[in-house]
Every structure is written in structure tokens, then in C-alpha cells.
Design a protein around this motif. Structure first.
Motif, short mmCIF file in Angstrom:
data_model
loop_
_atom_site.label_atom_id
_atom_site.label_comp_id
_atom_site.label_asym_id
_atom_site.label_seq_id
_atom_site.Cartn_x
_atom_site.Cartn_y
_atom_site.Cartn_z
N MET A 23 0.83 -1.21 0.00
CA MET A 23 0.00 0.00 0.00
C MET A 23 0.87 1.25 0.00
SD MET A 23 -3.39 -0.72 2.37
CE MET A 23 -2.53 -0.70 3.89
N LEU A 24 1.93 1.26 0.83
CA LEU A 24 2.82 2.43 0.88
C LEU A 24 3.52 2.66 -0.45
CD1 LEU A 24 4.38 2.00 4.42
CD2 LEU A 24 2.84 3.80 3.66
N VAL A 25 4.01 1.59 -1.07
CA VAL A 25 4.70 1.73 -2.36
C VAL A 25 3.71 2.22 -3.42
CG1 VAL A 25 5.85 0.42 -4.19
CG2 VAL A 25 6.49 0.05 -1.80
N ALA A 26 2.49 1.68 -3.40
CA ALA A 26 1.49 2.11 -4.38
C ALA A 26 1.13 3.58 -4.19
CB ALA A 26 0.24 1.24 -4.25
N MET A 27 1.06 4.04 -2.93
CA MET A 27 0.78 5.46 -2.69
C MET A 27 1.93 6.32 -3.19
SD MET A 27 -1.19 5.80 0.98
CE MET A 27 0.21 5.31 1.92
N TYR A 28 3.14 5.84 -3.03
CA TYR A 28 4.32 6.62 -3.44
C TYR A 28 4.36 6.80 -4.95
CZ TYR A 28 9.14 7.98 -4.20
OH TYR A 28 10.26 8.64 -4.61
N PHE A 29 4.12 5.72 -5.70
CA PHE A 29 4.21 5.79 -7.16
C PHE A 29 2.94 6.33 -7.79
CE2 PHE A 29 7.65 2.75 -6.32
CZ PHE A 29 8.66 3.43 -6.97
N GLY A 30 1.78 6.05 -7.20
CA GLY A 30 0.51 6.60 -7.67
C GLY A 30 0.16 6.18 -9.08
N GLY A 31 -0.60 7.02 -9.76
CA GLY A 31 -1.06 6.70 -11.11
C GLY A 31 -2.20 5.70 -11.06
N GLN A 32 -2.69 5.33 -12.24
CA GLN A 32 -3.81 4.40 -12.32
C GLN A 32 -3.46 3.03 -11.76
OE1 GLN A 32 -5.21 4.31 -16.34
NE2 GLN A 32 -6.10 6.35 -16.23
N VAL A 33 -2.30 2.53 -12.10
CA VAL A 33 -1.88 1.21 -11.60
C VAL A 33 -1.70 1.28 -10.08
CG1 VAL A 33 -0.07 -0.53 -11.67
CG2 VAL A 33 -0.85 0.54 -13.79
N GLY A 34 -1.10 2.35 -9.60
CA GLY A 34 -0.90 2.51 -8.15
C GLY A 34 -2.22 2.56 -7.40
N GLN A 35 -3.22 3.21 -7.98
CA GLN A 35 -4.53 3.28 -7.33
C GLN A 35 -5.16 1.89 -7.23
OE1 GLN A 35 -6.51 6.02 -9.92
NE2 GLN A 35 -5.71 7.82 -8.87
N ILE A 36 -5.05 1.13 -8.28
CA ILE A 36 -5.64 -0.22 -8.27
C ILE A 36 -4.86 -1.14 -7.35
CG2 ILE A 36 -6.12 -2.23 -9.72
CD1 ILE A 36 -6.75 -0.22 -11.99
N VAL A 37 -3.53 -1.05 -7.36
CA VAL A 37 -2.72 -1.88 -6.46
C VAL A 37 -3.00 -1.51 -5.01
CG1 VAL A 37 -0.34 -2.36 -5.75
CG2 VAL A 37 -0.94 -2.36 -8.17
N PHE A 38 -3.13 -0.21 -4.72
CA PHE A 38 -3.46 0.21 -3.36
C PHE A 38 -4.80 -0.37 -2.93
CE2 PHE A 38 -5.66 2.98 -0.41
CZ PHE A 38 -4.72 3.11 0.60
N SER A 39 -5.79 -0.32 -3.80
CA SER A 39 -7.11 -0.86 -3.46
C SER A 39 -7.03 -2.36 -3.17
CB SER A 39 -8.08 -0.61 -4.61
OG SER A 39 -8.20 0.76 -4.88
N GLY A 40 -6.33 -3.08 -4.02
CA GLY A 40 -6.20 -4.53 -3.80
C GLY A 40 -5.46 -4.86 -2.53
N SER A 41 -4.40 -4.13 -2.23
CA SER A 41 -3.65 -4.41 -1.01
C SER A 41 -4.43 -3.99 0.22
CB SER A 41 -2.27 -3.76 -1.06
OG SER A 41 -2.39 -2.37 -1.24
N ALA A 42 -5.27 -2.96 0.12
CA ALA A 42 -6.12 -2.57 1.25
C ALA A 42 -7.15 -3.67 1.54
CB ALA A 42 -6.83 -1.25 0.95
N VAL A 43 -7.72 -4.25 0.50
CA VAL A 43 -8.66 -5.35 0.68
C VAL A 43 -7.95 -6.55 1.31
CG1 VAL A 43 -10.09 -7.02 -0.57
CG2 VAL A 43 -10.18 -4.60 -1.17
#
Length: 154
Positions: A23-43
């Protein structure tokens, strides 16, 4: 203080930590892929947190019922996040928003999809499973004894 790490006992803790790092790495890089990865890791983090709470009952009971409960939770959250990102990518600037149940579509998905169904799902599933799978009769009796001992000490 020694670190006692046992992979079979600490699998949910390690999984939760990995999900948090993702989640932290996805927030750092952001973008569309980062948003989806963050959502999946939060779940994943939420599901592992639930499984961590029932880990102590693995010695007494089969915890597959909780794993099925978490799979249902992941399904609810996965569908809600998929809807959220689908509609977001259709209109990222939110020009001329579509309203659902009094909210813009994305807000309605967050409120009615990401917040309410998982809360209601866990609110009804967990108490139903608690007395059968988490505490046994000995632990209930011990808990009641502790409460009566404290009242006697006053």
C-alpha cells in the motif's frame, strides 16, 4: 528482547505487513496502476486483519468458515473497488457527474459499496460465529469468574 518468529503462527502478521508495504509503495508511485494496487492491497490487509483476530482458535476449531467469510468480504470489496475504478476511468475529470441515491456516482460507491456492505456483513457474521468458533465454554466460564472475582475484591 528476542524476536520469536514462527512462519506457521505468524503468517497473517507477515501477510498484513506485506500488504501494508505494498500500500505504501502504491501510494508513493501513484497513477492508475498505483490506485488499483493500493485498493487490492487494502482489501488484502482488511481480510488478513480479520484472520489475525481468529488465529488463536485454529488450535481448537477449523477456521475455514472464517476464511470463507474473508473470501466473501474480499468479493464485496473487490466488486466495489472495480466499480469505483471503472467509473473513475470513464470520467476522471468528473464533468457532468451522474448521481446515485443522492450522491455523485463515485461517492455513492464508496458509501454504499465500500463502507456499508462490509460493515453489515462483518457485523452479522462475526457475532454469529463468535460463540461457536472463538470462545469455548471454558473460556466463557473463566471470563465470568474473573468478573465476579473483581467485584468481590472491592
Amino acid at each position: 528482547m528476542a524476536l520469536n518468529f514462527n512462519p506457521s503462527e505468524d503468517k497473517y502478521v507477515v501477510g498484513g505487513l506485506l500488504a501494508a508495504v505494498v500500500m505504501l509503495v502504491a501510494m508513493y508511485f501513484g497513477g492508475q496502476v498505483g490506485q488499483i494496487v493500493f485498493s487490492g492491497s487494502a482489501v488484502a490487509f482488511i481480510g488478513l486483519y480479520v484472520l489475525l483476530g481468529v488465529q488463536s482458535s485454529e488450535q481448537r476449531h477449523d477456521t475455514n468458515v472464517f476464511k470463507l467469510m474473508v473470501a466473501g468480504l474480499w468479493l464485496i470489496l473487490g466488486v466495489a473497488f472495480a466499480l469505483l475504478w471503472h467509473f473513475h476511468f470513464q470520467n476522471p475529470a468528473y464533468t457532468d457527474p451522474t448521481y446515485w441515491l443522492g450522491f455523485p456516482r463515485a461517492t455513492a460507491i464508496v458509501v454504499y459499496g465500500l463502507w456499508m456492505p462490509p460493515a453489515l456483513y462483518l457485523m452479522f457474521a462475526y457475532p454469529y460465529l463468535f460463540s461457536r468458533y472463538i470462545w469455548d465454554k471454558d473460556q466463557v466460564a473463566e471470563f465470568r469468574t474473573m468478573g465476579s472475582d473483581e467485584e468481590g475484591d472491592k
